[in-house]
Design a protein around this motif. Structure first.
Motif: not given
Length: 595
Positions: A511-539
Motif C-alpha cells: 500500500f505504501a508503494m502504491l501511494a508513492i507511485e500516485k496513480p490515477n486509477m486503482l485496481l484491487f484484486d483480493e486486497p483484504t487477504n491477510h489484513l486485519d479488520m482495522e486495516c480493512i476499514d482504513s483501506l
C-alpha cells in the motif's frame, strides 16, 4: 505494548528456563522448541524453530475438552502471548482475531505442532498449504483422508480398550465417531463437499497436477473438512475462494460439531460461523468472548466503558489521597491520618489496580491526490477475450463498459469467469481477442493483487527495500521513515527483515508503494487477504477519499459494502451491472444454493 521492557525480558528468561526443564504434563509431552538466533532464521536455517511456547495441561488427560494454563509464546525474540489460559472445547467455533503481526498464525502453528501439551487422542488438522500436485484426482485425495481416519480411529479404540477398559467414556466417543463416518457413503459425501467448493464432476476427477494453486488449495480444504477432526485449525480459509464459495463454506462450518479455531478478516464469515471470539489483545493475552463478531464488538465496547469509568474514578481517588498525604506535614494529628490513608493506597495496589484500556493499534492512511482525467478513461468496445485466441474459447464477448475517474466498481462472480483477466486487460498485460480496449493516454494505474507481496525482497529490511525501490526519490532517511510509518509500519518494524514480518504487514508495504507511485486509477484484486479488520476499514476510508477511479475484485462483503457504488457480475461469458446492492447479490446466491 502494555508491558515494560524489564517485564518482557523477564518473560523471555522464564520461557527459556521452562522449556529447558519441561517435563511430561498430564500424561503428554509437548515438543520443546528452542529459541533461535535471529541471524540463523535470516539465513533460512531451521525455519520452524523461530518460536518458543510453554503451557501446562490442566484438563484431564483423556478428556475431550482441552485446557492449558500459563500459556506463553515467543517468536523472533518478541513476546506474543504471555501467561494466559487456552480452552479448546468441543462444540465451540472460535474466531481468532487480532492486529496484523500480533501472532495469530504463529499461535495456530504452535497448536498444530503440539508445542504445548495437547493430548494425543485429540486429532487435529491444520490447513496451511495447498495440495501437492500429483497424479491423484481431487476425489481420490478426499476419499483417502476418510480411509486414513477410520484406520486411526480403530487403532485408538483398541488402545483405549486395552488401557481404560470397555466402560471408558472416550471409547464410547470413538465408537460413536466411527459409526458417524459411514464409509459406504464416502463417495457421495466427498462429491457434495467438492461441489460446494466449486468443483464440477469433471474437474474433481482431474489429476491435481493439472489444477492451479488456488484449486489445489480447495482440494486441501476439502480434505480438512472431510476429516472432521476434533480440533480443526483454519488460517484465512476464504482467501482463495469466490463470494459464492465463501457463502457455502460459511454455512457448512456454522454447525461444525467439534472444535474449530479459524482466523478470518471477514466480518460476515465470523458472524455466520463463530459462537466464540478469541481476541489476541495489545497486552499480549487471549481474551474469549461469547457470541459472534458483532456480539464481540458490542460486549468489548461495553466492558471498556465500565473499565475506563472504574479506572478514572480510582485514579482520581489516588491523586486526591496522595495530595492529602503530602499536605499533612509534621502535625502529629494529621500524620496519623496520612499513614492511615497510605495504608488504604497500599492495600489497593496489593489487590490490583484497574488498568487503563489499551486499544488495538489503528492507523489511517490515504492515497495521494491525483491528476483528474476527462472521460472516457478506460473503454471496452465489443470486447472479447480467450487465452487460446480462439473465438470458441472466449471467456466473455461483446463487452461494452467504461471506467472513469468517479467509478467505484466491485467486480464479482465465480472463480474462472475472468475477473482477474479483466484487470490484466485494463493493464494491457493482455490484448483483446476481438473488439477494442481504449485507455486515456495519461492514465497511470496502480494495482494491488493477492500476490503483490511476492515482489518484496525477504532479505532486506523494510526501510532499505523502500529506499532501494525508488532511487529517484530524493528523500532523507527520516522522511522515508515518516512515509512508511503512515502505513502502520513503525519503529523496529522498519528495520526488520521483510521475511520475518507477517503477511498483513507485508501488505501494508505494498500500500505504501502504491501511494508513492500516485496513480490515477486503482485496481484491487483480493486486497483484504491477510489484513486485519482495522486495516480493512482504513483501506476502505482511503478508497473513499481517493479522487481517482477504482475497480475492486474481492470476496469481502464488508469492504464491498463500504466502497462500491456499482456491482459488476462476471459470469456466463459476459459482465452485467447488478441492479441492487452487494447484500441483495448475496441473497440471490443463497437462494441458488443447496445444503
Amino acid at each position: 505494548m502494555g508491558k515494560s521492557k524489564r517485564q518482557i525480558e523477564a518473560a523471555k528468561k522464564k520461557l527459556a528456563k521452562e522449556n529447558k526443564n519441561k517435563k511430561n504434563v498430564g500424561g503428554t509431552k509437548a515438543p520443546v522448541v528452542k529459541e533461535q538466533n535471529p541471524e540463523d532464521d535470516e539465513k533460512g536455517l531451521n525455519l520452524d524453530t523461530y518460536r518458543s511456547a510453554t503451557g501446562n495441561l490442566v484438563s484431564k488427560p483423556m478428556a475431550r475438552d482441552v485446557k492449558i494454563d500459563a500459556f506463553s509464546l515467543i517468536a523472533h525474540g518478541q513476546v506474543l502471548i504471555q501467561d494466559t489460559m487456552i480452552e479448546l472445547t468441543i462444540g465451540r467455533r472460535y474466531g481468532l482475531i487480532g492486529s496484523n503481526g500480533s501472532g495469530k498464525s504463529t499461535f495456530l502453528k504452535t497448536l498444530a505442532n503440539r508445542e504445548v501439551p495437547i493430548p494425543d487422542h485429540m486429532d487435529m488438522w491444520y490447513l496451511d498449504e495447498e495440495e501437492a500436485p500429483s497424479d491423484m484426482c481431487a476425489m481420490d485425495c478426499v476419499l483417502e483422508v476418510g480411509k486414513d481416519k477410520i484406520k486411526a480411529l480403530e487403532e485408538l479404540a483398541d488402545e483405549v480398550l486395552d488401557t481404560q477398559g470397555p466402560e471408558s467414556e472416550l471409547l464410547m466417543n470413538v465408537y460413536a465417531e466411527l459409526e458417524e463416518m459411514e464409509p459406504q457413503n464416502f463417495p457421495t459425501k466427498a462429491g457434495l463437499l467438492l461441489n460446494g467448493l466449486g468443483f464440477s464432476k469433471e474437474m474433481s476427477l482431474r489429476p491435481t497436477k493439472d489444477l492451479s494453486g488456488g484449486w489445489r488449495m480447495r482440494v486441501a480444504l476439502a480434505k480438512a473438512l472431510f476429516a472432521r477432526p476434533s480440533i480443526l485449525l483454519l488460517d484465512e480459509p476464504t482467501n482463495h475462494l469466490d463470494l459464492e464459495t465463501c457463502i457455502w463454506l460459511e454455512r457448512y462450518l456454522s454447525d461444525y460439531p467439534y472444535c474449530l479455531v479459524v482466523i478470518s478478516h471477514s466480518q460476515d464469515f465470523l458472524n455466520g460461523v463463530c459462537n466464540m471470539i478469541c481476541h489476541l489483545t495489545p497486552i499480549k493475552t487471549l481474551k474469549v468472548y461469547s457470541g459472534n463478531y458483532d456480539q464481540f464488538v458490542k460486549t468489548k465496547r461495553e466492558h471498556e466503558v465500565v473499565q475506563m469509568k472504574a479506572y478514572n474514578k480510582q485514579q482520581d481517588f489516588i491523586k486526591a489521597t496522595k495530595q492529602f498525604i503530602a499536605s499533612c506535614g509534621t502535625f502529629s494529628n494529621l500524620v496519623k491520618q496520612g499513614k492511615s490513608r497510605q495504608k488504604i493506597l497500599d492495600k489497593m495496589e496489593a489487590d490490583g489496580l484497574y488498568e487503563k484500556v489499551v486499544e488495538d493499534f489503528n492507523f489511517v492512511f490515504d492515497f495521494p491526490e491525483c491528476a483528474r482525467l476527462a472521460p472516457p478513461v478506460v473503454s471496452f468496445i465489443d470486447l472479447g477475450f480467450a487465452y487460446s485466441g480462439l473465438e470458441k474459447d472466449l471467456l466473455y464477448k461483446g463487452l461494452n463498459l467504461a471506467v472513469d475517474m468517479d467509478s467505484r466498481i466491485a467486480l464479482v462472480g465465480p472463480n474462472g469467469a475472468g475477473k482477474s483477466t479483466l484487470l490484466k486487460l485494463m493493464l494491457q498485460e493482455l490484448d483483446p481477442t476481438i473488439g477494442q480496449l481504449r485507455r486515456h493516454l495519461d492514465l497511470k494505474i496502480g494495482k494491488y493483487h493477492q500476490h503483490s507481496t511476492d515482489q518484496l525482497d525477504p532479505d532486506k529490511t523494510v526501510l532499505d527495500f523502500m529506499m532501494d525501490s525508488y532511487p529517484d526519490k530524493k528523500m532523507e532517511q527520516e522522511e522515508w521513515r515518516k512515509s512508511i510509518g503512515r502505513y502502520g509500519i513503525s519503529g523496529k518494524q522498519q528495520k526488520t527483515r521483510i521475511g520475518a514480518l507477517s503477511d498483513g504487514m507485508k501488505s501494508r508495504i505494498v500500500f505504501a508503494m502504491l501511494a508513492i507511485e500516485k496513480p490515477n486509477m486503482l485496481l484491487f484484486d483480493e486486497p483484504t487477504n491477510h489484513l486485519d479488520m482495522e486495516c480493512i476499514d482504513s483501506l476502505a476510508q482511503a478508497i473513499k477519499t481517493f479522487n481517482g477511479g477504482m475497480l475492486l475484485v474481492s470476496h469481502d462483503f464488508r469492504l464491498i459494502n463500504q466502497v462500491a457504488k456499482t456491482i459488476w457480475v462476471c459470469d456466463e461469458k459476459t459482465i452485467k451491472v447488478w441492479p441492487g446492492t452487494i447484500q441483495s447479490y448475496k441473497k440471490s446466491l443463497l437462494k441458488k444454493m443447496k445444503f
